[in-house]
Design a protein around this motif. Structure first.
Motif, PDB file in Angstrom:
ATOM      1  N   MET A 145       0.833  -1.200   0.000  1.00 13.58           N
ATOM      2  CA  MET A 145       0.000   0.000   0.000  1.00 13.58           C
ATOM      3  C   MET A 145       0.874   1.259   0.000  1.00 13.58           C
ATOM      4  O   MET A 145       0.605   2.210  -0.734  1.00 13.58           O
ATOM      5  CB  MET A 145      -0.932  -0.008   1.213  1.00 13.58           C
ATOM      6  CG  MET A 145      -1.990  -1.110   1.157  1.00 13.58           C
ATOM      7  SD  MET A 145      -2.904  -1.300   2.715  1.00 13.58           S
ATOM      8  CE  MET A 145      -3.831   0.227   2.749  1.00 13.58           C
ATOM      9  N   HIS A 146       1.926   1.263   0.815  1.00 13.77           N
ATOM     10  CA  HIS A 146       2.861   2.393   0.817  1.00 13.77           C
ATOM     11  C   HIS A 146       3.474   2.579  -0.568  1.00 13.77           C
ATOM     12  O   HIS A 146       3.572   3.709  -1.075  1.00 13.77           O
ATOM     13  CB  HIS A 146       3.969   2.166   1.841  1.00 13.77           C
ATOM     14  CG  HIS A 146       3.625   2.604   3.221  1.00 13.77           C
ATOM     15  ND1 HIS A 146       3.343   3.922   3.544  1.00 13.77           N
ATOM     16  CD2 HIS A 146       3.514   1.906   4.388  1.00 13.77           C
ATOM     17  CE1 HIS A 146       3.079   4.018   4.834  1.00 13.77           C
ATOM     18  NE2 HIS A 146       3.167   2.809   5.373  1.00 13.77           N
ATOM     19  N   LEU A 147       3.895   1.477  -1.176  1.00 12.01           N
ATOM     20  CA  LEU A 147       4.508   1.542  -2.511  1.00 12.01           C
ATOM     21  C   LEU A 147       3.541   2.161  -3.519  1.00 12.01           C
ATOM     22  O   LEU A 147       3.924   3.049  -4.300  1.00 12.01           O
ATOM     23  CB  LEU A 147       4.904   0.138  -2.966  1.00 12.01           C
ATOM     24  CG  LEU A 147       5.394   0.024  -4.417  1.00 12.01           C
ATOM     25  CD1 LEU A 147       6.759   0.689  -4.577  1.00 12.01           C
ATOM     26  CD2 LEU A 147       5.452  -1.447  -4.846  1.00 12.01           C
ATOM     27  N   LEU A 148       2.314   1.711  -3.519  1.00 10.37           N
ATOM     28  CA  LEU A 148       1.325   2.210  -4.482  1.00 10.37           C
ATOM     29  C   LEU A 148       1.039   3.690  -4.257  1.00 10.37           C
ATOM     30  O   LEU A 148       0.984   4.479  -5.213  1.00 10.37           O
ATOM     31  CB  LEU A 148       0.043   1.387  -4.383  1.00 10.37           C
ATOM     32  CG  LEU A 148       0.171  -0.088  -4.790  1.00 10.37           C
ATOM     33  CD1 LEU A 148      -1.084  -0.854  -4.408  1.00 10.37           C
ATOM     34  CD2 LEU A 148       0.453  -0.224  -6.280  1.00 10.37           C
ATOM     35  N   LEU A 149       0.869   4.075  -3.001  1.00  8.11           N
ATOM     36  CA  LEU A 149       0.607   5.484  -2.704  1.00  8.11           C
ATOM     37  C   LEU A 149       1.812   6.350  -3.058  1.00  8.11           C
ATOM     38  O   LEU A 149       1.643   7.476  -3.555  1.00  8.11           O
ATOM     39  CB  LEU A 149       0.243   5.644  -1.221  1.00  8.11           C
ATOM     40  CG  LEU A 149      -1.113   5.041  -0.818  1.00  8.11           C
ATOM     41  CD1 LEU A 149      -1.265   5.042   0.700  1.00  8.11           C
ATOM     42  CD2 LEU A 149      -2.269   5.803  -1.475  1.00  8.11           C
ATOM     43  N   ASP A 150       3.010   5.834  -2.829  1.00  6.52           N
ATOM     44  CA  ASP A 150       4.227   6.575  -3.200  1.00  6.52           C
ATOM     45  C   ASP A 150       4.332   6.752  -4.714  1.00  6.52           C
ATOM     46  O   ASP A 150       5.008   7.670  -5.190  1.00  6.52           O
ATOM     47  CB  ASP A 150       5.475   5.862  -2.681  1.00  6.52           C
ATOM     48  CG  ASP A 150       5.625   5.978  -1.170  1.00  6.52           C
ATOM     49  OD1 ASP A 150       4.940   6.827  -0.564  1.00  6.52           O
ATOM     50  OD2 ASP A 150       6.417   5.202  -0.593  1.00  6.52           O
ATOM     51  N   ASN A 151       3.655   5.856  -5.465  1.00  4.73           N
ATOM     52  CA  ASN A 151       3.657   5.949  -6.929  1.00  4.73           C
ATOM     53  C   ASN A 151       2.346   6.543  -7.442  1.00  4.73           C
ATOM     54  O   ASN A 151       1.921   6.265  -8.560  1.00  4.73           O
ATOM     55  CB  ASN A 151       3.913   4.572  -7.538  1.00  4.73           C
ATOM     56  CG  ASN A 151       5.377   4.192  -7.495  1.00  4.73           C
ATOM     57  OD1 ASN A 151       6.135   4.541  -8.397  1.00  4.73           O
ATOM     58  ND2 ASN A 151       5.787   3.499  -6.437  1.00  4.73           N
ATOM     59  N   HIS A 152       1.726   7.383  -6.591  1.00  2.00           N
ATOM     60  CA  HIS A 152       0.578   8.208  -6.981  1.00  2.00           C
ATOM     61  C   HIS A 152      -0.706   7.424  -7.224  1.00  2.00           C
ATOM     62  O   HIS A 152      -1.542   7.827  -8.040  1.00  2.00           O
ATOM     63  CB  HIS A 152       0.925   9.045  -8.215  1.00  2.00           C
ATOM     64  CG  HIS A 152       2.248   9.731  -8.115  1.00  2.00           C
ATOM     65  ND1 HIS A 152       2.507  10.725  -7.186  1.00  2.00           N
ATOM     66  CD2 HIS A 152       3.422   9.537  -8.793  1.00  2.00           C
ATOM     67  CE1 HIS A 152       3.764  11.129  -7.314  1.00  2.00           C
ATOM     68  NE2 HIS A 152       4.335  10.435  -8.266  1.00  2.00           N
ATOM     69  N   ALA A 153      -0.871   6.308  -6.514  1.00  2.00           N
ATOM     70  CA  ALA A 153      -2.161   5.615  -6.580  1.00  2.00           C
ATOM     71  C   ALA A 153      -3.242   6.536  -6.021  1.00  2.00           C
ATOM     72  O   ALA A 153      -3.050   7.162  -4.975  1.00  2.00           O
ATOM     73  CB  ALA A 153      -2.106   4.321  -5.781  1.00  2.00           C
TER      74      ALA A 153
END
Length: 227
Positions: A145-153
């Motif tokens: 989830m952190h990864l996706l949000l960091d990639n502008h999810a």
């Protein structure tokens, strides 16, 4: 009287040779196809590597129209998955008949490294409809989830029925996933097509801790003296 044309013996030999080669090639391709999917099932990375070196397409689909990498993720056959995602010509979107992308499937399993590689190769973080963030939130995979949000999810992405990642975390995920989304700015007041918000999802699943986390944030947004 019409004279039948003479058969050139050399041409006949050539034609026969080409037919034999074509049949052999077809048998080889069929064998490689079967070997590929057996190797995925067995997590046999060596066989898959050998097939790719011979020019086998890593995007080959099963008779059920499943991308090879999707099958490797589902098994899971993680050694094969690592080989396939590293292939230069892998299609990072490779969706299945249910319109699930490879990144969605990897997010559902919490496969952080694979998610990182797919994103690096151009996988769509904000695929329309159900998204990778919905899937990661469903099982409470915090790192993904952190990864996706960091990639502008998009944090409040709406599924086809209007459900958001916060709703999925509230009903199926963990309090930690709910807390992450709330702290990242998820809107707890949004409703889906059935008129349900995230607190309703949590209450339906009897997730008291998640429901209280959401309710506390909602209360903090109210003017003083109002719930």
């Amino acid at each position: 009287m019409r004279i039948a044309p003479r058969i050139n013996f050399i041409d006949y030999i050539k034609c026969s040779f080409y037919c034999i080669v074509l049949i052999g090639f077809s048998v080889c391709i069929a064998g490689s196809y079967d070997d590929f999917f057996v190797a995925i099932k067995r997590d046999d990375a060596g066989t898959v590597q050998a097939l790719l070196r011979r020019g086998f397409d890593p995007n080959t689909r099963s008779p059920d129209n499943e991308h090879g990498l999707a099958l490797a993720i589902r098994e899971p056959s993680l050694k094969v998955a690592a080989v396939l995602v590293a292939a230069p010509n892998i299609d990072p979107e490779g969706r299945n008949p249910q319109d699930e992308s490879l990144l969605m499937l990897a997010a559902l399993k919490g496969l952080l490294g694979l998610c990182e590689q797919l994103i690096e190769k151009g996988a769509d973080v904000n695929k329309p409809g159900w998204t990778p963030l919905h899937y990661a939130a469903t099982h409470g995979h915090i790192a993904v989830m952190h990864l996706l949000l960091d990639n502008h999810a998009y944090i409040d992405a709406a599924s086809p029925n209007g459900s958001t990642p916060l709703m999925m975390a509230a009903m199926y995920g963990t309090p930690a996933a709910v807390k992450l989304l709330l702290e990242a700015g998820a809107d707890p007041l949004l409703k889906n097509d059935q008129g349900l918000n995230a607190i309703d999802f949590a209450n339906r699943a009897q997730r008291a801790e998640s429901a209280e986390l959401i309710a506390a944030l909602v209360r903090s947004l109210r003017p003083p003296g109002k719930w």
